[in-house]
Write a protein that holds these residues in place. Sequence first.
Motif, PDB file in Angstrom:
ATOM      1  N   GLU A  63     -10.463  10.333  -6.632  1.00 61.52           N
ATOM      2  CA  GLU A  63     -11.305   8.373  -7.160  1.00 61.52           C
ATOM      3  C   GLU A  63     -12.188   8.602  -7.212  1.00 61.52           C
ATOM      4  OE1 GLU A  63      -7.288   8.887  -4.091  1.00 61.52           O
ATOM      5  OE2 GLU A  63      -9.520  10.254  -4.194  1.00 61.52           O
ATOM      6  N   SER A  64     -13.305   9.170  -7.271  1.00 62.05           N
ATOM      7  CA  SER A  64     -14.640   9.419  -7.912  1.00 62.05           C
ATOM      8  C   SER A  64     -14.808   9.801  -9.302  1.00 62.05           C
ATOM      9  CB  SER A  64     -15.399  10.040  -7.243  1.00 62.05           C
ATOM     10  OG  SER A  64     -15.098  11.866  -7.595  1.00 62.05           O
ATOM     11  N   VAL A  65     -13.574  10.431  -9.982  1.00 63.42           N
ATOM     12  CA  VAL A  65     -13.933   9.882 -11.131  1.00 63.42           C
ATOM     13  C   VAL A  65     -14.593   8.302 -12.207  1.00 63.42           C
ATOM     14  CG1 VAL A  65     -12.555  12.041 -11.834  1.00 63.42           C
ATOM     15  CG2 VAL A  65     -11.322   9.727 -12.464  1.00 63.42           C
ATOM     16  N   ILE A  66     -13.819   7.368 -11.674  1.00 65.22           N
ATOM     17  CA  ILE A  66     -13.472   5.724 -11.189  1.00 65.22           C
ATOM     18  C   ILE A  66     -15.384   4.982 -11.478  1.00 65.22           C
ATOM     19  CG2 ILE A  66     -12.859   3.890 -11.703  1.00 65.22           C
ATOM     20  CD1 ILE A  66     -11.006   5.471 -13.216  1.00 65.22           C
ATOM     21  N   PRO A  67     -15.782   4.479 -12.402  1.00 66.85           N
ATOM     22  CA  PRO A  67     -15.230   4.335 -13.962  1.00 66.85           C
ATOM     23  C   PRO A  67     -15.609   5.231 -14.930  1.00 66.85           C
ATOM     24  CG  PRO A  67     -17.072   3.167 -13.243  1.00 66.85           C
ATOM     25  CD  PRO A  67     -16.710   3.953 -12.386  1.00 66.85           C
ATOM     26  N   GLY A  68     -16.525   6.488 -14.391  1.00 71.73           N
ATOM     27  CA  GLY A  68     -17.004   7.311 -15.536  1.00 71.73           C
ATOM     28  C   GLY A  68     -16.154   7.498 -15.994  1.00 71.73           C
ATOM     29  N   ILE A  69     -15.224   8.093 -15.868  1.00 72.73           N
ATOM     30  CA  ILE A  69     -14.012   8.925 -17.034  1.00 72.73           C
ATOM     31  C   ILE A  69     -13.629   7.697 -17.670  1.00 72.73           C
ATOM     32  CG2 ILE A  69     -11.841   8.512 -15.069  1.00 72.73           C
ATOM     33  CD1 ILE A  69     -12.994  11.608 -16.116  1.00 72.73           C
ATOM     34  N   VAL A  70     -13.568   6.572 -17.834  1.00 71.90           N
ATOM     35  CA  VAL A  70     -12.887   5.816 -18.707  1.00 71.90           C
ATOM     36  C   VAL A  70     -14.518   4.771 -19.053  1.00 71.90           C
ATOM     37  CG1 VAL A  70     -10.905   5.834 -17.280  1.00 71.90           C
ATOM     38  CG2 VAL A  70     -12.370   3.857 -17.329  1.00 71.90           C
ATOM     39  N   VAL A  71     -15.361   4.916 -19.268  1.00 70.54           N
ATOM     40  CA  VAL A  71     -16.080   4.387 -19.483  1.00 70.54           C
ATOM     41  C   VAL A  71     -16.623   3.881 -20.746  1.00 70.54           C
ATOM     42  CG1 VAL A  71     -18.617   5.999 -19.424  1.00 70.54           C
ATOM     43  CG2 VAL A  71     -18.946   3.720 -19.323  1.00 70.54           C
ATOM     44  N   GLY A  72     -16.657   5.453 -21.816  1.00 71.32           N
ATOM     45  CA  GLY A  72     -16.384   5.261 -22.531  1.00 71.32           C
ATOM     46  C   GLY A  72     -15.924   4.122 -23.982  1.00 71.32           C
ATOM     47  N   ALA A  73     -14.546   3.835 -22.648  1.00 73.01           N
ATOM     48  CA  ALA A  73     -13.140   3.302 -23.877  1.00 73.01           C
ATOM     49  C   ALA A  73     -14.117   1.844 -23.880  1.00 73.01           C
ATOM     50  CB  ALA A  73     -12.104   2.990 -23.018  1.00 73.01           C
ATOM     51  N   PHE A  74     -15.102   1.668 -23.495  1.00 73.95           N
ATOM     52  CA  PHE A  74     -16.153   0.211 -23.118  1.00 73.95           C
ATOM     53  C   PHE A  74     -17.300   0.439 -23.354  1.00 73.95           C
ATOM     54  CE2 PHE A  74     -12.178   0.482 -19.329  1.00 73.95           C
ATOM     55  CZ  PHE A  74     -11.805   0.017 -19.698  1.00 73.95           C
ATOM     56  N   VAL A  75     -17.324   1.150 -24.323  1.00 72.30           N
ATOM     57  CA  VAL A  75     -18.796   0.928 -24.681  1.00 72.30           C
ATOM     58  C   VAL A  75     -19.034   0.067 -26.016  1.00 72.30           C
ATOM     59  CG1 VAL A  75     -20.139   3.048 -23.167  1.00 72.30           C
ATOM     60  CG2 VAL A  75     -19.056   3.588 -25.517  1.00 72.30           C
ATOM     61  N   ASP A  76     -19.688  -0.566 -26.634  1.00 72.58           N
ATOM     62  CA  ASP A  76     -19.779  -1.395 -27.421  1.00 72.58           C
ATOM     63  C   ASP A  76     -20.861  -1.444 -28.698  1.00 72.58           C
ATOM     64  OD1 ASP A  76     -18.827  -3.148 -29.697  1.00 72.58           O
ATOM     65  OD2 ASP A  76     -19.347  -4.809 -28.184  1.00 72.58           O
ATOM     66  N   ASP A  77     -21.873   0.240 -28.672  1.00 64.27           N
ATOM     67  CA  ASP A  77     -23.041   0.771 -29.261  1.00 64.27           C
ATOM     68  C   ASP A  77     -23.032   0.976 -30.416  1.00 64.27           C
ATOM     69  OD1 ASP A  77     -21.737   2.759 -27.949  1.00 64.27           O
ATOM     70  OD2 ASP A  77     -23.699   2.833 -26.749  1.00 64.27           O
ATOM     71  N   LYS A  78     -21.517   1.244 -31.039  1.00 59.33           N
ATOM     72  CA  LYS A  78     -21.050   2.826 -32.132  1.00 59.33           C
ATOM     73  C   LYS A  78     -21.829   3.753 -31.738  1.00 59.33           C
ATOM     74  CE  LYS A  78     -20.793  -1.988 -35.339  1.00 59.33           C
ATOM     75  NZ  LYS A  78     -20.300  -2.414 -34.290  1.00 59.33           N
ATOM     76  N   ARG A  79     -21.816   4.577 -30.649  1.00 58.97           N
ATOM     77  CA  ARG A  79     -22.445   5.526 -30.462  1.00 58.97           C
ATOM     78  C   ARG A  79     -21.789   6.646 -30.086  1.00 58.97           C
ATOM     79  NH1 ARG A  79     -26.171   4.948 -26.525  1.00 58.97           N
ATOM     80  NH2 ARG A  79     -26.910   6.617 -26.607  1.00 58.97           N
ATOM     81  N   SER A  80     -21.778   7.649 -31.192  1.00 50.85           N
ATOM     82  CA  SER A  80     -21.068   8.577 -31.019  1.00 50.85           C
ATOM     83  C   SER A  80     -20.857   9.985 -30.760  1.00 50.85           C
ATOM     84  CB  SER A  80     -19.807   8.857 -31.701  1.00 50.85           C
ATOM     85  OG  SER A  80     -18.867   8.206 -32.091  1.00 50.85           O
ATOM     86  N   GLY A  81     -20.103  11.363 -30.123  1.00 51.51           N
ATOM     87  CA  GLY A  81     -20.461  12.288 -30.392  1.00 51.51           C
ATOM     88  C   GLY A  81     -21.443  12.200 -28.477  1.00 51.51           C
ATOM     89  N   ARG A  82     -20.873  11.603 -28.844  1.00 52.20           N
ATOM     90  CA  ARG A  82     -21.452  11.750 -26.385  1.00 52.20           C
ATOM     91  C   ARG A  82     -21.100  12.259 -25.591  1.00 52.20           C
ATOM     92  NH1 ARG A  82     -23.342   5.221 -25.463  1.00 52.20           N
ATOM     93  NH2 ARG A  82     -21.094   5.989 -26.776  1.00 52.20           N
ATOM     94  N   LEU A  83     -21.489  12.330 -23.908  1.00 54.26           N
ATOM     95  CA  LEU A  83     -21.442  13.240 -22.930  1.00 54.26           C
ATOM     96  C   LEU A  83     -20.982  12.714 -21.621  1.00 54.26           C
ATOM     97  CD1 LEU A  83     -19.287  15.357 -21.679  1.00 54.26           C
ATOM     98  CD2 LEU A  83     -21.439  16.796 -20.996  1.00 54.26           C
ATOM     99  N   PHE A  84     -19.774  11.198 -21.313  1.00 59.04           N
ATOM    100  CA  PHE A  84     -20.456  10.936 -20.308  1.00 59.04           C
ATOM    101  C   PHE A  84     -19.691  11.744 -18.840  1.00 59.04           C
ATOM    102  CE2 PHE A  84     -19.239   7.762 -22.805  1.00 59.04           C
ATOM    103  CZ  PHE A  84     -20.471   7.433 -23.028  1.00 59.04           C
ATOM    104  N   ASN A  85     -21.084  11.657 -18.181  1.00 54.07           N
ATOM    105  CA  ASN A  85     -20.632  13.229 -16.723  1.00 54.07           C
ATOM    106  C   ASN A  85     -20.123  11.822 -15.367  1.00 54.07           C
ATOM    107  OD1 ASN A  85     -21.082  15.591 -17.038  1.00 54.07           O
ATOM    108  ND2 ASN A  85     -23.246  14.424 -18.240  1.00 54.07           N
ATOM    109  N   ALA A  86     -18.389  12.011 -15.201  1.00 51.24           N
ATOM    110  CA  ALA A  86     -18.690  10.673 -14.846  1.00 51.24           C
ATOM    111  C   ALA A  86     -18.914  10.346 -13.229  1.00 51.24           C
ATOM    112  CB  ALA A  86     -16.431  10.733 -14.414  1.00 51.24           C
ATOM    113  N   GLN A  87     -19.410  11.477 -12.792  1.00 48.86           N
ATOM    114  CA  GLN A  87     -19.715  11.257 -11.177  1.00 48.86           C
ATOM    115  C   GLN A  87     -21.570  10.583 -11.743  1.00 48.86           C
ATOM    116  OE1 GLN A  87     -18.320  12.475  -8.335  1.00 48.86           O
ATOM    117  NE2 GLN A  87     -16.250  13.250 -10.393  1.00 48.86           N
ATOM    118  N   SER A  88     -21.908  10.586 -12.664  1.00 45.86           N
ATOM    119  CA  SER A  88     -23.035   9.851 -12.652  1.00 45.86           C
ATOM    120  C   SER A  88     -23.009   8.568 -12.793  1.00 45.86           C
ATOM    121  CB  SER A  88     -23.581   9.990 -14.113  1.00 45.86           C
ATOM    122  OG  SER A  88     -24.127  11.747 -14.570  1.00 45.86           O
TER     123      SER A  88
END
Length: 242
Positions: free
Chosen positions: A202-227
């Motif tokens: 359950e700890s993966v939420i919301p970090g595991i999906v945050v990349g679907a909601f960002v709106d900054d036109k930046r690609s190639g990043r790594l989102f660490n869910a635990q952060s």
Amino acid sequence: MINVNGRWALITGASRGVGYQIAIFMAKQGCNLILHSRSLEHTHAVLEEVKELGVNAYSVAAELSNPDEVRHMLEEIDALGVEVSLVFNDAGVQVAYRTEYFKTPVEDFTSSFMINTIAPAMICYHFLPKMIEKGFGRILNTTSGIQNEPQQAGYSASKAALDKYTKDLASVVEGTDVLINLTDPGWCRTSLGGPYAPNSVESVIPGIVVGAFVDDKRSGRLFNAQSFCDMSLEDAVKEAQE
């Protein structure tokens, strides 16, 4: 922050673990879902659960180690007549832990790469051009922070290859409203991570999906869910866009 209400998302490995968490969370945001697993039977329960949350949903099945089944699945999705604008390539396999790692069989690499690297690449190649044509899309490829583990060389190498593939492909869409990024759930207590992992699934939420909601036109990043653990979605998006 992107509003996903009424959009369509494909989630691979949606029947359990991290994929299940993604499915339930996205349904609560009003996102319609296409749920993948190896068997339609596996996604029956989650399919009914997300429908009860008020979204439209379909199930598709494919063994990701078989490219022909992946192709058939993609054709089946196209035949649904819906526009997939979000993809969560979450399904993965972690092969046996090899204490005698100098004897690691070739099959550890071939099976890991087929499922963890090649199948996600096929899915990206299928949907990314459509997203570019429409001018919007989000793809999140699930990776792993595993390192210094020669006992799991096939798995580790396949995820490293996925990282490289994703970052290279990101250069094609950088600066547009089509984003392709990586996400790492961390070591979680799932059927893949095992019972001794330090993090609940359950700890993966919301970090595991945050990349679907960002709106900054930046690609190639790594989102660490635990952060992003225990954050609201809104706060997670703000931090992700900094």
